[in-house]
Write an enzyme that holds these catalytic residues in place. Structure first.
Site, mmCIF file in Angstrom:
data_model
loop_
_atom_site.group_PDB
_atom_site.id
_atom_site.type_symbol
_atom_site.label_atom_id
_atom_site.label_comp_id
_atom_site.label_asym_id
_atom_site.label_seq_id
_atom_site.Cartn_x
_atom_site.Cartn_y
_atom_site.Cartn_z
ATOM 1 N N LYS A 104 -11.600 -1.021 7.118
ATOM 2 C CA LYS A 104 -10.732 -1.852 7.951
ATOM 3 C C LYS A 104 -11.191 -1.833 9.404
ATOM 4 O O LYS A 104 -11.233 -2.858 10.055
ATOM 5 C CB LYS A 104 -9.295 -1.348 7.881
ATOM 6 C CG LYS A 104 -8.684 -1.445 6.508
ATOM 7 C CD LYS A 104 -7.733 -2.579 6.434
ATOM 8 C CE LYS A 104 -7.071 -2.579 5.079
ATOM 9 N NZ LYS A 104 -5.919 -3.371 5.009
ATOM 10 N N ASP B 218 -0.798 6.990 6.386
ATOM 11 C CA ASP B 218 -1.922 6.113 6.083
ATOM 12 C C ASP B 218 -2.006 5.161 7.270
ATOM 13 O O ASP B 218 -1.144 4.309 7.462
ATOM 14 C CB ASP B 218 -1.661 5.348 4.788
ATOM 15 C CG ASP B 218 -2.720 4.288 4.485
ATOM 16 O OD1 ASP B 218 -3.634 4.068 5.309
ATOM 17 O OD2 ASP B 218 -2.613 3.662 3.416
ATOM 18 N N TRP C 37 0.830 -1.213 0.000
ATOM 19 C CA TRP C 37 0.000 0.000 0.000
ATOM 20 C C TRP C 37 0.860 1.258 0.000
ATOM 21 O O TRP C 37 0.510 2.254 -0.633
ATOM 22 C CB TRP C 37 -0.979 -0.016 1.173
ATOM 23 C CG TRP C 37 -1.894 -1.184 1.083
ATOM 24 C CD1 TRP C 37 -1.947 -2.277 1.902
ATOM 25 C CD2 TRP C 37 -2.877 -1.416 0.054
ATOM 26 N NE1 TRP C 37 -2.901 -3.165 1.455
ATOM 27 C CE2 TRP C 37 -3.484 -2.661 0.326
ATOM 28 C CE3 TRP C 37 -3.292 -0.707 -1.061
ATOM 29 C CZ2 TRP C 37 -4.487 -3.204 -0.470
ATOM 30 C CZ3 TRP C 37 -4.296 -1.243 -1.855
ATOM 31 C CH2 TRP C 37 -4.877 -2.475 -1.560
#
Length: 172
Positions: A157, A133, A65
């Protein structure tokens, strides 16, 4: 008969206040936004809004990511990989050998890499605004969130339905 409760901005303001309280952040210094679009939208919106002209960003490439976030920056400006563990298949967090002060608009870090099982326990001291993030570990531990200028976390999430993104940013 179906009764639909009246929805007001009070719920949103309460949610914002709770987020700042949980992060121990001053509401005069930070603001909270709820947006749509998920992580890849933030990968694009970040450089779209903070890069331009001669400004450059830096990314710490610590996993899938983090790498994906960095590749989105190329469409909106110039960026540099400040550190990476890609050559070792992301088996460890990248080593930062020095605090580069190259006038970056921001430095991006991914706090937790669920695919590779690595998580930053302490965050680097960076001369530029630090962006994180925190999609996979926000609110999972006590952190000094004041180290960050901009935090985003995709909700699917930990926070709510897919497509909702929490953003916390310094007002300055």
């Amino acid at each position: 008969e179906i009764v639909v409760p009246e929805v007001t901005g009070l719920y949103l303001e309460e949610a914002k206040a709770i987020v700042l309280e949980m992060m121990h952040l001053d509401p005069h210094e930070y603001d909270v936004f709820w947006m749509q679009g998920g992580g890849r939208s933030q990968f694009a919106l970040l450089p779209m809004n903070f890069l331009g002209g001669t400004q450059r960003a830096a990314y710490i490439d610590s996993g899938h990511w983090a790498h994906d976030a960095a590749t989105h920056a190329q469409y909106y400006g110039s960026y540099e990989i400040l550190a990476s563990s890609k050559e070792d298949q992301y088996r460890h967090l990248p080593f930062l050998t020095e605090n580069k002060d190259a006038g970056f608009a921001y430095v991006h870090i991914t706090s937790n890499n669920t695919i590779y099982g690595t998580q930053w326990q302490t965050f680097p001291t960076i001369a530029a605004p630090l962006v994180a993030d925190m999609s996979s570990d926000i609110f999972s531990r006590n952190l000094d969130f004041s180290k960050f200028d901009f935090i985003y976390a995709v909700a699917q999430k930990n926070l709510g339905p897919a497509g909702v993104t929490l953003i916390v940013g310094k007002k300055s």
